[in-house]
Design an enzyme around this catalytic site. Structure first.
Site, PDB file in Angstrom:
ATOM      1  N   ASP A 109      23.329  -5.478 -13.652  1.00 25.79           N
ATOM      2  CA  ASP A 109      22.050  -6.072 -13.268  1.00 25.79           C
ATOM      3  C   ASP A 109      22.006  -7.467 -13.904  1.00 25.79           C
ATOM      4  O   ASP A 109      22.794  -7.762 -14.819  1.00 25.79           O
ATOM      5  CB  ASP A 109      20.924  -5.184 -13.802  1.00 25.79           C
ATOM      6  N   ASP A 157      18.588  -9.760 -14.299  1.00 24.13           N
ATOM      7  CA  ASP A 157      17.346 -10.040 -15.052  1.00 24.13           C
ATOM      8  C   ASP A 157      17.107  -8.984 -16.126  1.00 24.13           C
ATOM      9  O   ASP A 157      17.000  -7.788 -15.829  1.00 24.13           O
ATOM     10  CB  ASP A 157      16.161 -10.098 -14.087  1.00 24.13           C
TER      11      ASP A 157
HETATM   12  C1  XBP Z   1      14.502  -8.465 -11.150  1.00 23.27           C
HETATM   13  C2  XBP Z   1      13.288  -8.854 -10.463  1.00 23.27           C
HETATM   14  C3  XBP Z   1      13.217 -10.217  -9.926  1.00 23.27           C
HETATM   15  C4  XBP Z   1      12.922 -11.292 -10.932  1.00 23.27           C
HETATM   16  C5  XBP Z   1      12.573 -12.576 -10.262  1.00 23.27           C
HETATM   17  O1  XBP Z   1      14.603  -7.047 -11.199  1.00 23.27           O
HETATM   18  O2  XBP Z   1      12.366  -8.066 -10.304  1.00 23.27           O
HETATM   19  O3  XBP Z   1      12.186 -10.239  -9.009  1.00 23.27           O
HETATM   20  O4  XBP Z   1      11.788 -10.911 -11.695  1.00 23.27           O
HETATM   21  O5  XBP Z   1      13.403 -12.909  -9.194  1.00 23.27           O
HETATM   22  P1  XBP Z   1      16.006  -6.354 -11.558  1.00 23.27           P
HETATM   23  P2  XBP Z   1      12.791 -13.310  -7.772  1.00 23.27           P
HETATM   24  O6  XBP Z   1      16.457  -6.913 -12.863  1.00 23.27           O
HETATM   25  O7  XBP Z   1      15.672  -4.887 -11.672  1.00 23.27           O
HETATM   26  O8  XBP Z   1      16.968  -6.626 -10.433  1.00 23.27           O
HETATM   27  O9  XBP Z   1      11.565 -14.096  -8.016  1.00 23.27           O
HETATM   28  O10 XBP Z   1      13.882 -14.080  -7.107  1.00 23.27           O
HETATM   29  O11 XBP Z   1      12.464 -12.018  -7.029  1.00 23.27           O
HETATM   30 MG    MG Z   2      16.703  -5.963 -14.764  1.00 19.50          MG
END
Ligand code: XBP
Ligand code: MG
Length: 257
Positions: free
Chosen positions: A8, A10
């Protein structure tokens, strides 16, 4: 046999949410003349909603200063989200979002051992590119066998779509892979695709129990606690040898059940 690590982005590779997306959202609200800001506590609650635009739409429905008309709200969310991503890329490019401890080490260990690296993220591709270009260099793409982003998998985690697409890209069965995630939605998405999960807790989910994970750690340079169903202790930090051992035991146990 463990053939790929699926990462993953973020929260897992870096604390992108608190230090990147949240800051960029607040800058965008300000630049649009909107009166509200998301503090860390509110943003942590909002992280239950995966996807930046979806998170924004959820919050706009509760903001008294937001348009009441649904279409107008959707247009505002889309415009704010575009501006947020532009500002996020600037933040990432100036190096304000470092990789979490142990990420580069474990990636290198895996690559040296012939275990492929893949990405399964719901973030927009432009966000990922900005972060990766700075952290892994201009040739970052060649280090990853497949990269699946928000645009490739519109159903957000906890839906398993992003993991299924990643497995297709790798041409592997879930049994040959292991996911590294930081959030309950990430754990649920990978688990629903049949992929066992190492959780490296991000700040937003520091006290979440993460039942059902293969193992849980505070970061990759700290010991991980294996699932109570897997016997054994943990080394001082998460390394590939330990992950291989837990991964094999995980599937042995399921085969015996
Ligand atoms: C990541 C997200 C993303 C980021 C922002 O979740 O929820 O939406 O917060 O990116 P994970 P965007 O780590 O579970 O994949 O604004 O491009 O959506
Ligand atoms: Mg994440």
């Amino acid at each position: 046999m463990l053939a790929a690590l699926i990462w993953d982005v973020d929260g897992t590779l870096a604390e992108t949410e608190r230090d990147g997306h949240r800051v960029a959202f607040n800058e965008s609200f300000e630049s649009f003349g909107l009166p509200w800001r998301w503090d860390v506590a509110r943003y942590t609650e909002l992280l239950r909603i995966t996807g930046g635009r979806e998170r924004l739409l959820h919050d706009l429905a509760m903001q008294p200063a937001a348009p009441t008309d649904t279409d107008e709200r959707a247009r505002l969310a889309a415009a704010l989200h575009t501006e947020k991503n532009r500002r996020y890329a600037q933040i990432a490019r100036r190096g304000a979002i470092p990789l979490r401890p142990g990420v580069l080490r474990l990636m290198r260990e895996a690559t040296t051992a012939g275990v492929r690296l893949a990405i399964a993220s719901t973030t927009s591709r432009s966000n990922l590119e900005a972060l990766f270009e700075l952290q892994f260099g201009a040739g970052w793409r060649e280090h990853f066998a497949t990269v699946v982003c928000g645009e490739d998998a519109p159903l957000r985690k906890p839906d398993p779509q992003v993991y299924r697409r990643c497995l297709e890209g790798l041409d592997l069965d879930p049994e040959d892979t292991l996911a590294i995630e930081d959030s309950p939605n990430g754990l649920a998405a990978a688990t629903a695709a049949g992929v066992p999960v190492l959780v490296t807790r991000s700040l937003a989910f520091a006290s979440h129990p993460f039942d059902g994970a293969l193992a849980v750690c505070d970061d990759l340079d700290h010991p991980a606690a294996p699932s109570p169903r897997l016997c054994g202790t943990s080394p001082a930090r998460v390394d590939l040898a330990q992950l291989r051992e837990w991964h094999a035991a995980w599937w042995r146990q399921r085969a015996a059940a």
